[in-house]
Every structure is written in C-alpha cells, then in structure tokens.
Write a protein that holds these residues in place. Structure first.
Motif, PDB file in Angstrom:
ATOM      1  N   GLN A 175      39.291  47.355  30.733  1.00  0.00           N
ATOM      2  CA  GLN A 175      40.295  46.544  31.420  1.00  0.00           C
ATOM      3  C   GLN A 175      41.421  46.184  30.451  1.00  0.00           C
ATOM      4  O   GLN A 175      41.183  45.968  29.260  1.00  0.00           O
ATOM      5  CB  GLN A 175      39.665  45.259  31.963  1.00  0.00           C
ATOM      6  CG  GLN A 175      40.675  44.317  32.614  1.00  0.00           C
ATOM      7  CD  GLN A 175      40.018  43.063  33.180  1.00  0.00           C
ATOM      8  OE1 GLN A 175      39.935  42.882  34.379  1.00  0.00           O
ATOM      9  NE2 GLN A 175      39.557  42.196  32.301  1.00  0.00           N
ATOM     10  N   GLY A 185      47.957  44.607  35.295  1.00  0.00           N
ATOM     11  CA  GLY A 185      46.538  44.701  34.981  1.00  0.00           C
ATOM     12  C   GLY A 185      46.021  46.064  35.384  1.00  0.00           C
ATOM     13  O   GLY A 185      46.502  46.653  36.359  1.00  0.00           O
ATOM     14  N   ILE A 187      42.232  48.537  35.515  1.00  0.00           N
ATOM     15  CA  ILE A 187      40.807  48.777  35.282  1.00  0.00           C
ATOM     16  C   ILE A 187      40.603  50.288  35.335  1.00  0.00           C
ATOM     17  O   ILE A 187      41.111  50.954  36.239  1.00  0.00           O
ATOM     18  CB  ILE A 187      39.939  48.060  36.323  1.00  0.00           C
ATOM     19  CG1 ILE A 187      40.147  46.542  36.210  1.00  0.00           C
ATOM     20  CG2 ILE A 187      38.458  48.405  36.123  1.00  0.00           C
ATOM     21  CD1 ILE A 187      39.518  45.750  37.328  1.00  0.00           C
ATOM     22  N   ALA A 208      49.140  41.609  37.685  1.00  0.00           N
ATOM     23  CA  ALA A 208      48.058  40.793  37.134  1.00  0.00           C
ATOM     24  C   ALA A 208      48.015  39.386  37.717  1.00  0.00           C
ATOM     25  O   ALA A 208      46.947  38.784  37.830  1.00  0.00           O
ATOM     26  CB  ALA A 208      48.202  40.727  35.615  1.00  0.00           C
ATOM     27  N   GLU A 213      39.654  37.195  40.755  1.00  0.00           N
ATOM     28  CA  GLU A 213      38.535  37.727  39.986  1.00  0.00           C
ATOM     29  C   GLU A 213      37.581  38.509  40.883  1.00  0.00           C
ATOM     30  O   GLU A 213      37.009  39.511  40.467  1.00  0.00           O
ATOM     31  CB  GLU A 213      37.793  36.593  39.274  1.00  0.00           C
ATOM     32  CG  GLU A 213      38.540  36.008  38.087  1.00  0.00           C
ATOM     33  CD  GLU A 213      38.845  37.060  37.027  1.00  0.00           C
ATOM     34  OE1 GLU A 213      37.948  37.894  36.731  1.00  0.00           O
ATOM     35  OE2 GLU A 213      39.955  37.054  36.494  1.00  0.00           O
ATOM     36  N   LYS A 216      39.020  41.901  41.353  1.00  0.00           N
ATOM     37  CA  LYS A 216      38.836  42.681  40.124  1.00  0.00           C
ATOM     38  C   LYS A 216      37.422  43.250  40.056  1.00  0.00           C
ATOM     39  O   LYS A 216      37.219  44.416  39.703  1.00  0.00           O
ATOM     40  CB  LYS A 216      39.087  41.804  38.890  1.00  0.00           C
ATOM     41  CG  LYS A 216      40.542  41.578  38.537  1.00  0.00           C
ATOM     42  CD  LYS A 216      40.614  40.816  37.226  1.00  0.00           C
ATOM     43  CE  LYS A 216      42.040  40.467  36.863  1.00  0.00           C
ATOM     44  NZ  LYS A 216      42.102  39.712  35.583  1.00  0.00           N
ATOM     45  N   THR A 220      36.350  47.154  40.009  1.00  0.00           N
ATOM     46  CA  THR A 220      35.491  47.676  38.944  1.00  0.00           C
ATOM     47  C   THR A 220      34.274  48.381  39.512  1.00  0.00           C
ATOM     48  O   THR A 220      33.898  49.479  39.082  1.00  0.00           O
ATOM     49  CB  THR A 220      35.047  46.539  38.011  1.00  0.00           C
ATOM     50  OG1 THR A 220      36.194  45.876  37.478  1.00  0.00           O
ATOM     51  CG2 THR A 220      34.211  47.074  36.857  1.00  0.00           C
TER      52      THR A 220
END
Length: 254
Positions: A175, A185, A187, A208, A213, A216, A220
């Motif tokens: 990341q 941002g 990943i 970003a 979260e 994210k 991921t």
C-alpha cells in the motif's frame, strides 16, 4: 479422466469398471482407445494406466492462450467495475515501474495515469509489490547510490525500504498513500509466470482522502484473492504461505 487425482495417479481397468459402473470389457476397450490417442499411457511392467502426454501438450496450449497479462487484465477489469476505482498493470523496468495497461474507474473523483508513465518503484505500492519478489541483495544493486524519497510518506532509507518489502512478502500486498503522487492511495499485488519469465503487478488507485478503511480492506481482499487464484494457475508460490491474510473475499471478481 476424472478418476485421476493426487491420491490416485494410476488406474486399472478393474478400477475404472468398478468406479464407473461399466462392464470390464467396455472399460478395457475405452482405455485402450484413449491410450492410442495419447490421453493415457501404460505404466511400465504393469497393466495400470496413467495420464498421457497429450494432456500435457494441451495444457501448454492453454497457457499460451492465457498469458499472465491477459488473465490479470481480466481480473483487474472486474475488480475495477466492482469498486469503481482505476486499475493499472505495470512491470518493473530497472528501478522504475512502467504502466502498460489501465482501466479508468467510474467514480466522479478518480485517479488516472497515462500508459507509459514511469515512477520510482520503491515509492509506489505496485513497485514494492514487484521489488518484494527480488532478494534484498538484488534490491540494493538496483539502488547503488541509495534512494531519494519523493515525499515524507515514502521509504526514507534503504533499511526502511527493505522492511517494507519484508511486509509485502509476509502479507502478499503493498500500500502507498501520498508517496509518488500527492493525494493518491494505491493497493497493489504481483503475480509471476516463472516458465515464461514474466512478472507483473496490478493495483487499484483512489483519492486517498475519500476512501474508508473498510473499503481499503475490501479492495485489498479482492486484489489478494485474485492474485492468489492467478498465481495458482501459473505455478507461482509467492502466496503459498497465506491462509486468511485479509479475510474472505472469494468473489467473482477474478
């Protein structure tokens, strides 16, 4: 052919007759015909059969029609459509990463980097996902003068970079936030085809400041799950140690 499995590498006419519920004479004729066509071969000094070379040849043709880039591109496109974020496929070119494919996202606020764009590998998520596949000694060789961080959020020293790469090897993903590009941002994961000598990275990028979260973590999970499935098809052992690194995300995205 479905009778063959890791715990059953050899099959006799008697086995086939019993398991498939067919007459022994029919099983014998069928297996002999399959052997003549290369689907089966006889075990040396034994009446038992094993998988023939024809399946190996067909599997190689399948691999030629399913290159690492094409398979990864399909997976990335699906994840991008699911999340609305922009996806990239990149390769390592010396100490830089080079963008070779891109899929624009659908979010009103989205990130886009043109094809052919270069960036310092150590200061990008996709670059670190690729560098993590090299030994620490090889990484040091790529930066004989050390690294010059483009921002305060990027690794500041070689030791910090190597520590970050160790995290990628352990977790399977990388990341970056506000590193090579302010406000962005990313990943990323990487996959490899050792037989073809090909390694690529793919990632999602997003503003970003606008992502939670939870989102994210979902990104991921989608990326790692897709990379693991792709890796299993190309004999890539990079993800073999991962069990449930980022939760369950066995979705249709790949």
């Amino acid at each position: 052919m479905r009778l063959f499995a890791p715990n059953r590498l050899e099959v006799s006419v008697t086995d086939a007759s019993r398991i498939l519920g067919m007459p022994k004479s029919s099983a014998s004729r069928l297996m002999k015909a399959m052997m003549e066509e290369g689907l089966l071969s006889r075990m040396e000094n034994s009446p038992r059969y094993k998988v023939g070379n024809l399946l190996f040849e067909i599997s190689r043709l399948y691999r030629l029609n399913s290159s690492l880039i094409e398979v990864s591109d399909q997976a990335l496109k699906a994840i991008g459509q699911d999340t609305g974020h922009t996806g990239y496929i990149s390769i390592l070119d010396g100490s830089d990463v080079l963008v070779i494919r891109a899929h624009q996202g659908s979010h009103p606020l989205r990130v886009f980097t043109p094809l052919g764009q270069r960036a310092p590998a150590f200061a990008t998520a996709i670059g670190r996902a690729l560098l993590a596949r090299l030994s620490d000694e090889r990484v040091r060789e790529l930066y004989p003068e050390g690294i010059t961080p483009p921002s305060a959020n990027a690794p500041q020293t070689m030791d910090e970079l190597l520590s970050a790469l160790a995290d990628v090897r352990r977790n399977g993903w990388a990341q970056a936030v506000d590193e090579a590009i302010v406000g962005v941002g990313t990943i990323a994961v990487s996959v490899s085809d050792s037989e073809a000598g090909e390694t690529i990275g793919f990632c999602l990028s997003f503003p970003a400041s606008t992502i939670s979260e939870a989102e994210k973590q979902r990104i991921t999970s989608l990326l790692v799950s897709s990379a693991r499935r792709i890796a299993s098809g190309f004999n890539d052992k990079f993800f073999a140690h991962l069990i449930h690194a980022v939760g369950d995300a066995e979705t249709a995205a790949a």
